[in-house]
Write a protein that holds these residues in place. Structure first.
Motif, PDB file in Angstrom:
ATOM      1  N   ASP A 132      28.774  45.672  37.631  1.00 29.49           N
ATOM      2  CA  ASP A 132      29.119  44.092  37.365  1.00 29.49           C
ATOM      3  C   ASP A 132      27.773  43.441  37.917  1.00 29.49           C
ATOM      4  O   ASP A 132      27.201  44.014  38.853  1.00 29.49           O
ATOM      5  CB  ASP A 132      30.295  44.036  38.099  1.00 29.49           C
ATOM      6  N   PHE A 133      27.492  42.336  37.362  1.00 26.91           N
ATOM      7  CA  PHE A 133      26.425  41.639  37.730  1.00 26.91           C
ATOM      8  C   PHE A 133      26.518  41.044  39.349  1.00 26.91           C
ATOM      9  O   PHE A 133      25.517  40.922  39.762  1.00 26.91           O
ATOM     10  CB  PHE A 133      26.149  40.232  36.748  1.00 26.91           C
ATOM     11  N   ARG A 134      27.820  41.064  39.795  1.00 29.30           N
ATOM     12  CA  ARG A 134      27.876  40.301  41.204  1.00 29.30           C
ATOM     13  C   ARG A 134      27.758  41.426  42.152  1.00 29.30           C
ATOM     14  O   ARG A 134      27.536  41.303  43.291  1.00 29.30           O
ATOM     15  CB  ARG A 134      29.205  39.714  41.387  1.00 29.30           C
ATOM     16  N   CYS A 135      27.918  42.576  41.836  1.00 25.00           N
ATOM     17  CA  CYS A 135      27.711  43.889  42.766  1.00 25.00           C
ATOM     18  C   CYS A 135      26.279  43.545  43.417  1.00 25.00           C
ATOM     19  O   CYS A 135      25.366  43.598  42.994  1.00 25.00           O
ATOM     20  CB  CYS A 135      27.833  45.294  42.153  1.00 25.00           C
ATOM     21  N   GLY A 136      26.305  43.668  44.980  1.00 27.13           N
ATOM     22  CA  GLY A 136      25.109  43.248  45.589  1.00 27.13           C
ATOM     23  C   GLY A 136      25.047  41.884  46.332  1.00 27.13           C
ATOM     24  O   GLY A 136      23.845  41.739  46.836  1.00 27.13           O
ATOM     25  N   GLN A 137      25.771  40.874  45.724  1.00 27.24           N
ATOM     26  CA  GLN A 137      25.675  39.609  46.165  1.00 27.24           C
ATOM     27  C   GLN A 137      26.637  39.301  47.166  1.00 27.24           C
ATOM     28  O   GLN A 137      27.604  40.004  47.573  1.00 27.24           O
ATOM     29  CB  GLN A 137      26.053  38.600  44.972  1.00 27.24           C
ATOM     30  N   GLY A 138      26.026  38.665  48.305  1.00 28.94           N
ATOM     31  CA  GLY A 138      26.803  38.265  49.306  1.00 28.94           C
ATOM     32  C   GLY A 138      26.543  39.056  50.700  1.00 28.94           C
ATOM     33  O   GLY A 138      25.998  40.019  50.615  1.00 28.94           O
ATOM     34  N   ILE A 156      36.960  38.799  49.308  1.00 29.29           N
ATOM     35  CA  ILE A 156      36.481  40.510  49.475  1.00 29.29           C
ATOM     36  C   ILE A 156      36.237  40.990  47.877  1.00 29.29           C
ATOM     37  O   ILE A 156      37.306  40.588  47.393  1.00 29.29           O
ATOM     38  CB  ILE A 156      37.269  41.321  50.293  1.00 29.29           C
ATOM     39  N   HIS A 157      35.290  41.316  47.608  1.00 27.78           N
ATOM     40  CA  HIS A 157      35.252  42.008  46.338  1.00 27.78           C
ATOM     41  C   HIS A 157      34.796  43.852  46.757  1.00 27.78           C
ATOM     42  O   HIS A 157      33.709  43.810  47.407  1.00 27.78           O
ATOM     43  CB  HIS A 157      34.175  41.491  45.345  1.00 27.78           C
ATOM     44  N   SER A 158      35.390  44.489  46.187  1.00 27.22           N
ATOM     45  CA  SER A 158      34.880  45.893  46.236  1.00 27.22           C
ATOM     46  C   SER A 158      34.672  46.744  45.131  1.00 27.22           C
ATOM     47  O   SER A 158      35.482  46.544  44.166  1.00 27.22           O
ATOM     48  CB  SER A 158      36.096  46.778  46.779  1.00 27.22           C
ATOM     49  N   TYR A 159      33.280  47.084  44.760  1.00 22.51           N
ATOM     50  CA  TYR A 159      32.924  47.701  43.748  1.00 22.51           C
ATOM     51  C   TYR A 159      32.819  49.415  43.678  1.00 22.51           C
ATOM     52  O   TYR A 159      32.553  49.801  44.890  1.00 22.51           O
ATOM     53  CB  TYR A 159      31.500  47.096  43.406  1.00 22.51           C
ATOM     54  N   TYR A 160      33.274  50.038  42.564  1.00 19.79           N
ATOM     55  CA  TYR A 160      33.333  51.505  42.488  1.00 19.79           C
ATOM     56  C   TYR A 160      32.344  52.097  41.543  1.00 19.79           C
ATOM     57  O   TYR A 160      32.122  51.336  40.660  1.00 19.79           O
ATOM     58  CB  TYR A 160      34.685  51.972  42.137  1.00 19.79           C
ATOM     59  N   ASP A 161      31.779  52.896  41.751  1.00 16.20           N
ATOM     60  CA  ASP A 161      30.968  53.770  40.956  1.00 16.20           C
ATOM     61  C   ASP A 161      32.246  54.080  39.824  1.00 16.20           C
ATOM     62  O   ASP A 161      33.376  54.730  40.264  1.00 16.20           O
ATOM     63  CB  ASP A 161      30.312  55.031  41.239  1.00 16.20           C
TER      64      ASP A 161
END
Length: 204
Positions: A132-138, A156-161
């Motif tokens: 996702d384009f927002r992964c790594g922001q904030g 909170i946003h949690s991103y998964y492999d």
């Protein structure tokens, strides 16, 4: 005429649900908003229940239901502590909601969703992925967890492999999995979104 809901992958989940003999009782974890997808299941004769952490979103969903004469049974609640009996639902889902918390809370919410699901029942859950384009922001909270803003509020946003959530369903049968990357125009900008969707079945 039934409204076309925005959460398109739930049509696939409905198809899977329709192919089972499970009791037509369904729970939506994250059910609020101006076009609650429970209305889709209600139109097919399902007994519907929904919870949302935001009382305002519950109110908006309630107004939608009232205007259309629907009994959706949406109320405020916390998916980490579901106020429903063990094995009381034939189906349960959370669409674009469960990743708005830390991963340890995601695990707790999934335990609760499994608890209320009948043996043989189906669950649909989707996760944000690291594509996702927002992964790594904030501000980074560790393990691809970030504090970001939705509607000017910190969330909170949690991103998964894409393979990471598999282990969360070790005690269920994965019937369908789709790793989705899509590009679309949002507020005049082209964005890339990454999701992984699961339809899983509780073992008998």
């Amino acid at each position: 005429m039934q409204d076309i809901i925005k959460q398109i992958p739930l049509y696939r989940f409905l198809m899977y649900c329709q192919e089972t003999e499970m009791p037509r009782r369904i729970l939506d974890c994250g059910a609020g908003g101006d076009m609650p997808p429970l209305s889709l299941f209600r139109s097919y004769g399902y007994e519907t229940y929904g919870i949302d952490a935001d009382p305002k979103q519950c109110e908006i969903a309630g107004e939608y239901a009232k205007q259309r004469g629907l009994e959706l049974n949406i109320r405020q609640g916390d998916m980490r502590r579901l106020d429903f009996a063990d094995a009381s639902m034939g189906f349960v889902y959370s669409y674009n909601t469960i990743f708005h918390m830390r991963k340890k809370d995601v695990e707790q919410a999934l335990k609760e969703m499994k608890r209320v699901l009948m043996p043989g029942g189906l669950m649909f859950v989707n996760f944000l992925t690291t594509n996702d384009f927002r992964c790594g922001q904030g501000p980074h909270l560790g393990n691809h967890q970030y504090e970001q803003f939705d509607d000017d509020l910190p969330v909170i946003h949690s991103y998964y492999d894409p393979q990471e959530p598999d282990s969360l369903f070790h005690d269920m049968e994965i019937l369908y999995k789709e790793d989705r990357v899509l590009e679309r125009i949002y507020e005049g900008e082209k964005i890339r979104q990454g999701f992984v969707d699961y339809i899983v079945r509780m073992f008998n």
